[in-house]
Design an enzyme around this catalytic site. Structure first.
Site, short mmCIF file in Angstrom:
data_model
loop_
_atom_site.label_atom_id
_atom_site.label_comp_id
_atom_site.label_asym_id
_atom_site.label_seq_id
_atom_site.Cartn_x
_atom_site.Cartn_y
_atom_site.Cartn_z
N CYS A 73 0.84 -1.19 0.00
CA CYS A 73 0.00 0.00 0.00
C CYS A 73 0.88 1.25 0.00
O CYS A 73 1.99 1.25 0.54
CB CYS A 73 -0.89 0.00 1.24
SG CYS A 73 -2.03 1.41 1.33
N ASP B 137 0.47 3.77 1.72
CA ASP B 137 0.44 4.38 3.05
C ASP B 137 1.86 4.66 3.56
O ASP B 137 2.71 3.76 3.56
CB ASP B 137 -0.29 3.45 4.02
CG ASP B 137 -0.66 4.13 5.32
OD1 ASP B 137 0.26 4.57 6.04
OD2 ASP B 137 -1.86 4.21 5.64
N ARG C 241 3.01 4.90 6.37
CA ARG C 241 3.40 4.21 7.61
C ARG C 241 3.87 2.78 7.38
O ARG C 241 4.21 2.09 8.35
CB ARG C 241 2.20 4.20 8.56
CG ARG C 241 1.69 5.58 8.95
CD ARG C 241 0.33 5.50 9.63
NE ARG C 241 -0.71 5.02 8.73
CZ ARG C 241 -1.97 4.79 9.09
NH1 ARG C 241 -2.33 5.02 10.35
NH2 ARG C 241 -2.85 4.37 8.21
N HIS D 187 -2.35 -3.79 5.14
CA HIS D 187 -2.17 -3.43 6.54
C HIS D 187 -3.53 -3.12 7.17
O HIS D 187 -4.44 -2.63 6.51
CB HIS D 187 -1.23 -2.23 6.69
CG HIS D 187 -1.75 -0.96 6.09
ND1 HIS D 187 -2.39 0.02 6.83
CD2 HIS D 187 -1.74 -0.50 4.82
CE1 HIS D 187 -2.74 1.02 6.05
NE2 HIS D 187 -2.36 0.74 4.81
N CYS E 232 -6.17 0.37 7.00
CA CYS E 232 -6.01 0.95 5.67
C CYS E 232 -7.19 1.89 5.35
O CYS E 232 -8.35 1.47 5.38
CB CYS E 232 -5.93 -0.16 4.62
SG CYS E 232 -5.72 0.44 2.93
#
Length: 217
Positions: A42, A44, A46, A98, A101
């Site tokens: 992803c 993302d 993080r 994750h 999400c």
């Protein structure tokens, strides 16, 4: 601009620190790229692949998009996959989602976010495909977590169905596809046990992985 200057300064300090610890690090890194893993994750911020797996630069070939989706018409993802498998000769493809999400949450709740809604339609398809199983879970985080898992499982299946993977397996190349999920709350990766090194293994692993869970209160 100050933030960008800080990034450049951080890079300078990092490069100097690495060179002091390993004088030949950058020369060796520039000479060859030989990763053993393709990571489809992803976007993302993080969930940085190298950091959460403890891998050094050059050890993971990475493709990321919103909600770690694999679409058969996405030439970006397919090109990365083909290069990794056919040219770099990677041995493992890891689809990693994750918990928490935002893209999956938007698909679960039917939120409108703008242009990205068209991309998240693929995750909504996963939601609709497993609507009965999701309805058997308590509303809220339990459904969100499970859709994050189911999305990874579906994308693993999509990887195994691409011409890139099918051709590799036909010619006898040893490459295995895996589905993992990362928990932001504790920093741990979890194997969703949907690994496959052939079309037959893919079908069997998928059937086991999507088996409905008992309703949770």
């Amino acid at each position: 601009m100050a933030e960008l200057r800080e990034l450049l300064e951080n890079n300078r300090r990092w490069a100097e620190r690495v060179r002091a610890q390993e004088p030949a690090f950058f020369e060796d890194l520039a000479a060859i790229q030989a990763p053993g893993i393709l990571w489809i994750g992803c976007s993302d911020s993080r969930v940085p692949a190298n950091q959460i797996t403890g891998q050094r630069p050059g050890e993971v070939f990475v493709h990321r998009n919103v909600a770690n989706v694999v679409v058969h018409t996405d030439l970006n993802c397919l090109s990365a996959m083909q290069y990794a498998v056919d040219v770099l000769g990677i041995r493992h493809v890891i689809v990693c989602g994750h918990y928490g999400c935002g893209g999956v949450k938007a698909a679960l709740d039917g939120q409108r976010l703008g242009l990205v809604d068209n991309w998240l339609r693929h995750v909504e398809d996963v939601r609709d495909l497993h609507a009965e199983a999701l309805a058997g879970l308590a509303e809220g985080e339990a459904r969100w977590d499970r859709l994050c898992e189911l999305n990874v499982i579906e994308q693993v299946l999509h990887v195994t169905q691409t011409t890139v993977m099918r051709d590799a397996w036909v010619r006898g190349q040893e490459v295995t596809v895996h589905g993992w999920i990362y928990a932001l709350r504790d920093g741990r990766l979890r194997d969703l046990r949907v690994s496959a090194g052939s079309p037959g293994e893919a079908a069997q692993a998928y059937a086991e992985a999507v088996r409905p869970r008992v309703r949770q209160a």
